[in-house]
Motif scaffolding. Structure first.
Motif, PDB file in Angstrom:
ATOM      1  N   ASP A 113     -15.368  20.305  15.368  1.00 38.85           N
ATOM      2  CA  ASP A 113     -15.969  21.631  15.559  1.00 38.85           C
ATOM      3  C   ASP A 113     -17.474  21.429  15.739  1.00 38.85           C
ATOM      4  O   ASP A 113     -18.166  21.015  14.804  1.00 38.85           O
ATOM      5  CB  ASP A 113     -15.660  22.476  14.317  1.00 38.85           C
ATOM      6  N   GLN A 151     -13.444  21.705  19.465  1.00 37.42           N
ATOM      7  CA  GLN A 151     -13.356  23.140  19.232  1.00 37.42           C
ATOM      8  C   GLN A 151     -14.774  23.709  19.238  1.00 37.42           C
ATOM      9  O   GLN A 151     -15.550  23.454  18.302  1.00 37.42           O
ATOM     10  CB  GLN A 151     -12.672  23.431  17.895  1.00 37.42           C
ATOM     11  N   HIS A 153     -16.695  26.627  18.593  1.00 37.43           N
ATOM     12  CA  HIS A 153     -16.509  27.876  17.842  1.00 37.43           C
ATOM     13  C   HIS A 153     -17.674  28.826  18.148  1.00 37.43           C
ATOM     14  O   HIS A 153     -18.534  29.081  17.308  1.00 37.43           O
ATOM     15  CB  HIS A 153     -16.453  27.538  16.351  1.00 37.43           C
ATOM     16  N   ASP A 248     -12.308  23.884  25.734  1.00 41.76           N
ATOM     17  CA  ASP A 248     -12.604  23.614  24.317  1.00 41.76           C
ATOM     18  C   ASP A 248     -13.078  24.856  23.568  1.00 41.76           C
ATOM     19  O   ASP A 248     -13.307  24.798  22.354  1.00 41.76           O
ATOM     20  CB  ASP A 248     -13.681  22.519  24.204  1.00 41.76           C
ATOM     21  N   ALA A 250     -13.151  28.015  21.464  1.00 38.69           N
ATOM     22  CA  ALA A 250     -12.291  28.637  20.450  1.00 38.69           C
ATOM     23  C   ALA A 250     -13.220  29.426  19.530  1.00 38.69           C
ATOM     24  O   ALA A 250     -13.515  29.015  18.407  1.00 38.69           O
ATOM     25  CB  ALA A 250     -11.511  27.581  19.670  1.00 38.69           C
ATOM     26  N   ARG A 312      -5.747  24.927  12.804  1.00 44.98           N
ATOM     27  CA  ARG A 312      -5.977  23.549  13.231  1.00 44.98           C
ATOM     28  C   ARG A 312      -4.988  22.578  12.599  1.00 44.98           C
ATOM     29  O   ARG A 312      -4.622  21.574  13.216  1.00 44.98           O
ATOM     30  CB  ARG A 312      -7.428  23.159  12.929  1.00 44.98           C
TER      31      ARG A 312
END
Length: 544
Positions: A113, A151, A153, A248, A250, A312
């Motif tokens: 992340d 990820q 974010h 990627d 998210a 996840r």
């Protein structure tokens, strides 16, 4: 492939019964390595150190690696590696497409992340480190055979969209025509409007409720803001040469529908309890509980983070989850991980790590800001570095400066120093790689053979060969411990060893097997530098 020093250290440890702590010899006459293990064992064995050293030498068989061992002074053991062993090890690196990096024995699924910019806002200095560090982790963990799932974010949900949407409607803005710079300026206008006009602030708060309830007009504006932002983010990622793509993404909104279910699950199983009107998870070692539902019924970052962990682990099947954020968030993630463990969302077999980083400082050793006191944009930092060097070199300077010190340390953003091609800098490593290529081009023009590496009689050749053998081990350590500065240190030591070799050992002017072997060392050095720079996200130029 383990390095010669580590292999030797392991064998001595078996005989000595403790870590021999091999160290590089201080002078050539003492060999390549020395150990004071006999001096440390003398007291416990009740014998003179030299007698203990002799016992270790008599019991130890390293004849396949070393010349006969020597005992020096009060009881030091000296180790000199055999020349043919050094040559064979360097040759193994030269012919290995992976430059000595072995696949992991048990590959994992690793979720990382990182980056996480906010929609409708330019990426700023705070996003520089997370993006560079996360990208390095992604490259390294992939290189050793793991499946890496990035990820990103992004901040694409929350109360700020109430004021953004209202400002857009007030101004009659065509959102589809906005650039990220335009959206950022709009965000600032909306913030000022929100603070100065209570009527607008009330409308913005009501808009949040309308928006989050599924109002189509609001959602369409929101979707267009995301598209505008994605274009700006991707431009920055291309300029930074990082691996992130739209696949990627998210963001926070990804988990909206899961939040009520997460909260209901925690409450039903007694993991979370109501305290002063809020639903909380109490975990050992933390003074305050983790609030998963506020007293007004709203959810915060902690709830989203728990939902993300559950997703996840359960959906992405992660064996390891790595969060790359500001070091000041360490406490938050420690508590989230504890709550996730308590809830069973983070099983014992899954590793969760928060990798925190320090701040980027200006020349005054204070957090880097623009002249008006606001956070510097990421693009302005890149511009500043490119005033001192070409883009490829400027980027190498920035990434190396970021990764070469301990991650949790702050560092000073000094473009003039960072872009130098001498000293411990990214451009210096690029220059070493380019110089290797220059020699190999000249050899090709003359028709000279490159390798095999068979002769390493000179001290500088031996030092370079030993350095080459360590690369795979350094990468393995980075994959396990997530400390990029150790790879940076290794590459600088390799480039330094190559420089000494270049100065002391003529390559093109030597002849026969000596020239062939030395060209092999040059080729192996080029390959390891290229591979190592690639793991840092730094280009390895053919020429400079």
């Amino acid at each position: 492939m383990s390095s010669l020093p580590s292999e030797l250290n392991a064998r001595v440890a078996v005989v000595a019964g403790t870590d021999p702590e091999l160290r590089a010899a201080t002078k050539p006459q003492f060999g390549h390595f020395q150990s004071n293990v006999a001096l440390r064992l003398a007291k416990s064995e009740g014998k003179p150190p030299r007698e203990v050293a002799q016992r270790i030498v008599d019991e130890l068989d390293v004849s396949d690696l070393c010349e006969p061992l020597e005992i020096a002074g009060p009881g030091f053991i000296n180790f000199r590696l055999r020349n043919d062993v050094l040559a064979a090890t360097a040759e193994e690196v030269r012919v290995d497409d992976r430059a000595g990096v072995a696949p992991a024995a048990e590959p994992q699924r690793v979720v990382i992340d990182y980056s996480a910019p906010n929609v409708a806002k330019q990426m700023h200095v705070g996003h520089l480190r997370t993006t560079i560090i996360g990208d390095c982790f992604s490259r390294v963990l992939s290189a050793v055979g793991n499946t890496v799932i990035a990820q990103n974010h992004i901040g694409d949900w929350g109360t700020q969209f109430g004021m953004l949407i209202e400002q857009i409607l007030d101004e009659g803005t065509d959102v589809s025509a906005l650039s990220l710079d335009d959206a950022d300026a709009l965000y600032k206008r909306a913030s000022t409007h929100f603070r100065s006009d209570e009527e607008f602030a009330d409308r913005a708060r009501r808009r949040v409720v309308t928006f989050q309830a599924g109002d189509e007009e609001s959602l369409e504006i929101w979707r267009q803001l995301i598209e505008t932002s994605k274009a700006g983010f991707n431009e920055a990622y291309a300029r930074l040469n990082v691996l992130l793509t739209d696949d990627d993404l998210a963001g926070e909104s990804t988990y909206n529908e899961a939040l009520p279910d997460v909260v209901a699950d925690l409450e039903a199983r007694g993991v979370a309890v109501v305290d002063n009107g809020a639903l909380c998870v109490f975990t050992d070692g933390f003074e305050a509980p983790l609030i998963v539902r506020k007293s007004d019924g709203g959810y915060g970052y902690a709830t989203t983070d728990l939902a993300a962990i559950r997703y996840r682990v359960q959906e992405l099947e992660a064996d390891r989850i790595i969060y790359v954020t500001d070091a000041r968030q360490a406490g938050h993630f420690a508590q989230v991980f504890a709550a996730a463990r308590k809830a069973g969302y983070l099983p014992d077999g899954v590793v969760a790590q928060h990798i925190g980083y320090g701040m980027v400082l200006g020349p005054d050793n204070k957090p880097f800001k623009t002249r008006d006191g606001s956070a510097a944009t990421l693009s302005s930092l890149l511009d500043a570095a490119e005033e001192n060097a070409a883009p490829e070199i400027a980027l190498a300077a920035i990434k190396y400066a970021d990764l070469s010190s301990g991650l949790q340390k702050d560092y000073v953003f000094d473009p003039e120093r960072m872009t130098k091609t001498t000293g411990d800098t990214g451009p210096y490593l690029q220059y070493a790689h380019a110089r290797c290529n220059q020699i190999l081009r000249a050899a090709e023009a003359e028709g000279f053979a490159v390798g095999p590496i068979a002769l390493v009689d000179e001290s500088a050749e031996q030092t370079l060969a030993m350095a080459l053998s360590r690369f795979g081990e350094v990468v393995d350590h980075l994959a396990a411990e997530l400390q990029p500065h150790k790879l940076c240190t290794y590459l600088f030591e390799l480039a330094t060893a190559y420089s000494a070799f270049y100065e002391q050992c003529p390559v093109l002017k030597s002849g026969g097997d000596v020239r062939t072997s030395r060209l092999g060392l040059v080729a192996a050095t080029r390959d390891v530098l290229a591979k190592g720079l690639g793991l840092l996200g730094i280009a390895a130029p053919e020429r400079m």
